[in-house]
Design an enzyme around this catalytic site. Structure first.
Site, PDB file in Angstrom:
ATOM      1  N   LYS A 251     122.469  87.365  17.030  1.00 30.76           N
ATOM      2  CA  LYS A 251     123.641  87.343  15.977  1.00 30.76           C
ATOM      3  C   LYS A 251     124.971  88.184  16.784  1.00 30.76           C
ATOM      4  O   LYS A 251     126.004  87.453  16.983  1.00 30.76           O
ATOM      5  CB  LYS A 251     123.258  87.901  14.999  1.00 30.76           C
ATOM      6  CG  LYS A 251     122.116  87.293  14.268  1.00 30.76           C
ATOM      7  CD  LYS A 251     121.598  88.021  13.355  1.00 30.76           C
ATOM      8  CE  LYS A 251     120.242  87.515  12.745  1.00 30.76           C
ATOM      9  NZ  LYS A 251     120.042  86.299  12.213  1.00 30.76           N
TER      10      LYS A 251
ATOM     11  N   ASP B 262     115.967  98.149  11.371  1.00 26.47           N
ATOM     12  CA  ASP B 262     116.105  96.592  11.869  1.00 26.47           C
ATOM     13  C   ASP B 262     117.747  96.495  11.815  1.00 26.47           C
ATOM     14  O   ASP B 262     118.270  96.394  10.826  1.00 26.47           O
ATOM     15  CB  ASP B 262     115.554  95.758  10.966  1.00 26.47           C
ATOM     16  CG  ASP B 262     115.760  94.057  11.233  1.00 26.47           C
ATOM     17  OD1 ASP B 262     116.513  94.138  12.180  1.00 26.47           O
ATOM     18  OD2 ASP B 262     115.425  93.440  10.635  1.00 26.47           O
TER      19      ASP B 262
ATOM     20  N   TRP C 225     114.067  90.246   4.976  1.00 28.62           N
ATOM     21  CA  TRP C 225     113.571  90.720   6.381  1.00 28.62           C
ATOM     22  C   TRP C 225     112.777  92.240   6.027  1.00 28.62           C
ATOM     23  O   TRP C 225     112.108  92.359   6.788  1.00 28.62           O
ATOM     24  CB  TRP C 225     114.880  90.946   7.222  1.00 28.62           C
ATOM     25  CG  TRP C 225     115.447  89.572   7.356  1.00 28.62           C
ATOM     26  CD1 TRP C 225     116.876  89.247   7.073  1.00 28.62           C
ATOM     27  CD2 TRP C 225     114.691  88.466   8.005  1.00 28.62           C
ATOM     28  NE1 TRP C 225     117.027  87.765   7.285  1.00 28.62           N
ATOM     29  CE2 TRP C 225     115.801  87.248   7.919  1.00 28.62           C
ATOM     30  CE3 TRP C 225     113.664  88.112   8.643  1.00 28.62           C
ATOM     31  CZ2 TRP C 225     115.584  86.035   8.476  1.00 28.62           C
ATOM     32  CZ3 TRP C 225     113.463  86.905   9.094  1.00 28.62           C
ATOM     33  CH2 TRP C 225     114.369  85.896   8.972  1.00 28.62           C
TER      34      TRP C 225
HETATM   35  C1  LIG Z   1     118.016  91.290   9.517  1.00 32.01           C
HETATM   36  C2  LIG Z   1     116.988  90.427  10.099  1.00 32.01           C
HETATM   37  N1  LIG Z   1     115.811  90.862  10.875  1.00 32.01           N
HETATM   38  C3  LIG Z   1     115.132  90.001  11.377  1.00 32.01           C
HETATM   39  C4  LIG Z   1     115.399  88.628  11.513  1.00 32.01           C
HETATM   40  C5  LIG Z   1     114.328  87.751  12.455  1.00 32.01           C
HETATM   41  O1  LIG Z   1     114.741  87.712  13.591  1.00 32.01           O
HETATM   42  P1  LIG Z   1     113.980  86.894  14.681  1.00 32.01           P
HETATM   43  O2  LIG Z   1     114.149  85.380  14.310  1.00 32.01           O
HETATM   44  O3  LIG Z   1     114.471  87.252  16.036  1.00 32.01           O
HETATM   45  O4  LIG Z   1     112.692  87.227  14.608  1.00 32.01           O
HETATM   46  C6  LIG Z   1     116.589  88.147  11.349  1.00 32.01           C
HETATM   47  C7  LIG Z   1     116.832  86.809  11.458  1.00 32.01           C
HETATM   48  O5  LIG Z   1     117.841  86.333  11.164  1.00 32.01           O
HETATM   49  C8  LIG Z   1     117.403  88.972  10.595  1.00 32.01           C
HETATM   50  O6  LIG Z   1     118.664  88.658  10.122  1.00 32.01           O
END
Ligand SMILES: Cc1ncc(COP(=O)(O)O)c(C=O)c1O
Length: 362
Positions: A197, A173, A104
Site C-alpha cells: 500500500k 498492524d 483485519w
Molecule cells: C490493515 C490490513 N491488514 C492486513 C492486510 C492483509 O495483508 P496481506 O494481503 O499482505 O496479507 C490488509 C490488506 O489489505 C490490510 O489492509
C-alpha cells in the site's frame, strides 16, 4: 500525467511514486553495474547486501528506531503475522489484549483463537458496523502485548492517536498507514505492514521488532515461523523477496530525499484527505461511511444516494482517468485510497470530478 497512466486510487496493491517506477525501468536490465537485472542477482551478492542494508537504514531513520529495534523483511503478507504473533509471544499462561476495529483486526483475533491462545478482546466497534474507533479502553496490565490495527483499510477508519496502554507494548498492524506520518516508536513491541500500500509491490511484509520480544519465542516453533530466525540472519536465512525489498528501498529513498521525511508527508496527507472530506461534508450528496473523529486519512469510504449512482460514479470516474474507486466487496460503496504516492494533483482531479458528478446527478 504521463501518457496512458491514470490516477490510481487502488487500496492495495496501490500507486507507487512515478520517479521510483522510472528508476526501476531505467536500471532493470543492468543493476548497479552487475550486467544483470535486480531480479537475476544473488541474494548473497554484495549488490543485494547494499540493497537490503539501505532499506533497513531508511526504515530506521524514517520511523525513528533506536538500537533496541530490529527491522525484518518476511513473506506471507500481513496475514501471516496474524498467526505468527500469538505463536511467538503467547506461550504457557501468557495472554494478550486485542482491539477489534473490523475485518483485519477480526482476522488477527481469529488466528490467535485457532491456536487456542489466551486473548482478551478489550474493545470492539462491531456494534456500529466498525464505523468508529473505540475510546477509553482499559488495557490489562499483565498482557504481553496489546494488538491494534492503526488504519482500517476496508471501513475507512483510523486512530487519530493510538491509545494509552499503560506500559503494555503495542503490536500494531500498520499495513495501510505505515510511513504516512511520524510515529513514537517507544510505544511498540512490534510493528508489521504488508508493503503493497504505502511502501512497494506485494510480496514483502515489513516487521519492526523490539529486541527483547525475541526472548519470548518458544523453542518448539518451526524455523520459518520464528522471528529470531530472521533477526539472526538480517532476513537472509533463505531467499528473500529481492525485487520487493529493492522497490521498497527506492520508495523510502523517495520519501526521505524527494518528499523530505514523514513530517512533510503527513502534512501533505492531511491536505489531501481534507480536500475530499470537506467536499463530502459540504453537500448532502456524498455521505462519509466513518464517524468524523475516526476517519482514515488513507482510505476515504463514502456512499452516494443509491447503488446505481455508485456504479455510475465508479465507471465515469474511470473514463475520466480516475481508477480504483470501488469500495471493498464486503461493504460496497466507494473508496478513495490516498496513499503517499497519490499526488495532490490526483486528489484535486478526483475532487473536481466529484463536484461535476454531484452537479449532474444531485
Ligand atoms: C490493515 C490490513 N491488514 C492486513 C492486510 C492483509 O495483508 P496481506 O494481503 O499482505 O496479507 C490488509 C490488506 O489489505 C490490510 O489492509
Amino acid at each position: 500525467m504521463t501518457a496512458n497512466r491514470i490516477y490510481n486510487f487502488n487500496p492495495g496493491p496501490a500507486a507507487l511514486p512515478l520517479p521510483v517506477l522510472e528508476e526501476i525501468q531505467q536500471d532493470f536490465l543492468d543493476f548497479s553495474g552487475s550486467g544483470m537485472s535486480i531480479t537475476e542477482i544473488s541474494h548473497r551478492s554484495r549488490q543485494f547486501d547494499n540493497v537490503i542494508n539501505d532499506a533497513v537504514a531508511r526504515t530506521r531513520r524514517l520511523l525513528g528506531l533506536d538500537d533496541q529495534f530490529r527491522v525484518l523483511f518476511l513473506q506471507g503478507g500481513a496475514s501471516m503475522q496474524f498467526a505468527m504473533i500469538p505463536m511467538n509471544f503467547l506461550v504457557q499462561n501468557k495472554f494478550a489484549d486485542y482491539v477489534d476495529t473490523g475485518t483485519w483486526s477480526s482476522k488477527a483475533i481469529k488466528e490467535a483463537e485457532i491456536q487456542g491462545k489466551a486473548i482478551k478482546v478489550v474493545a470492539s466497534s462491531a456494534d456500529k458496523n466498525y464505523s468508529y474507533i473505540p475510546q477509553d479502553i482499559k488495557f490489562n496490565a499483565g498482557a504481553v502485548f496489546a494488538h491494534l490495527t492503526s488504519n482500517n483499510t476496508i471501513k475507512g477508519t483510523g486512530w487519530a492517536e493510538l491509545p494509552e496502554t499503560n506500559g503494555v507494548p503495542i503490536i500494531c498492524d500498520m499495513s495501510s498507514d505505515i510511513m504516512s506520518k511520524p510515529i513514537d516508536s517507544q510505544k511498540f513491541g512490534l510493528i508489521y505492514a504488508g508493503a503493497q500500500k504505502n511502501m512497494g509491490p506485494a510480496g514483502v511484509c515489513l516487521v519492526v521488532i523490539r529486541q527483547d520480544m525475541l526472548d519470548l519465542v518458544p523453542d518448539s516453533l518451526p524455523t520459518m515461523l520464528r522471528y529470531d530466525t530472521y533477526a539472526a540472519k538480517n532476513s537472509l536465512y533463505n531467499t528473500p523477496p529481492c525485487f520487493a525489498i529493492y522497490t521498497l528501498g527506492l520508495v523510502l529513498k523517495w520519501l526521505e530525499e524527494t518528499v523530505g521525511g514523514l513530517d512533510k508527508m503527513a502534512a501533505i496527507n492531511q491536505k489531501k484527505a481534507a480536500l475530499i472530506y470537506d467536499l463530502i461534508d459540504a453537500g448532502g450528496f456524498y455521505r462519509a461511511a466513518a464517524e468524523p473523529d475516526s476517519r482514515s486519512l488513507m482510505n476515504i469510504t463514502f456512499r452516494l444516494p443509491n447503488e446505481e449512482l455508485e456504479q455510475q460514479f465508479i465507471q465515469q470516474a474511470l473514463q475520466n482517468g480516475l481508477g480504483g474507486l470501488k469500495g471493498h466487496r464486503s461493504v460496497g460503496g466507494c473508496r478513495a485510497s490516498l496513499y503517499n504516492a497519490v499526488s495532490m494533483e490526483a486528489v484535486e482531479s478526483l475532487a473536481d470530478f466529484m463536484k461535476t458528478f454531484e452537479t449532474e446527478n444531485g
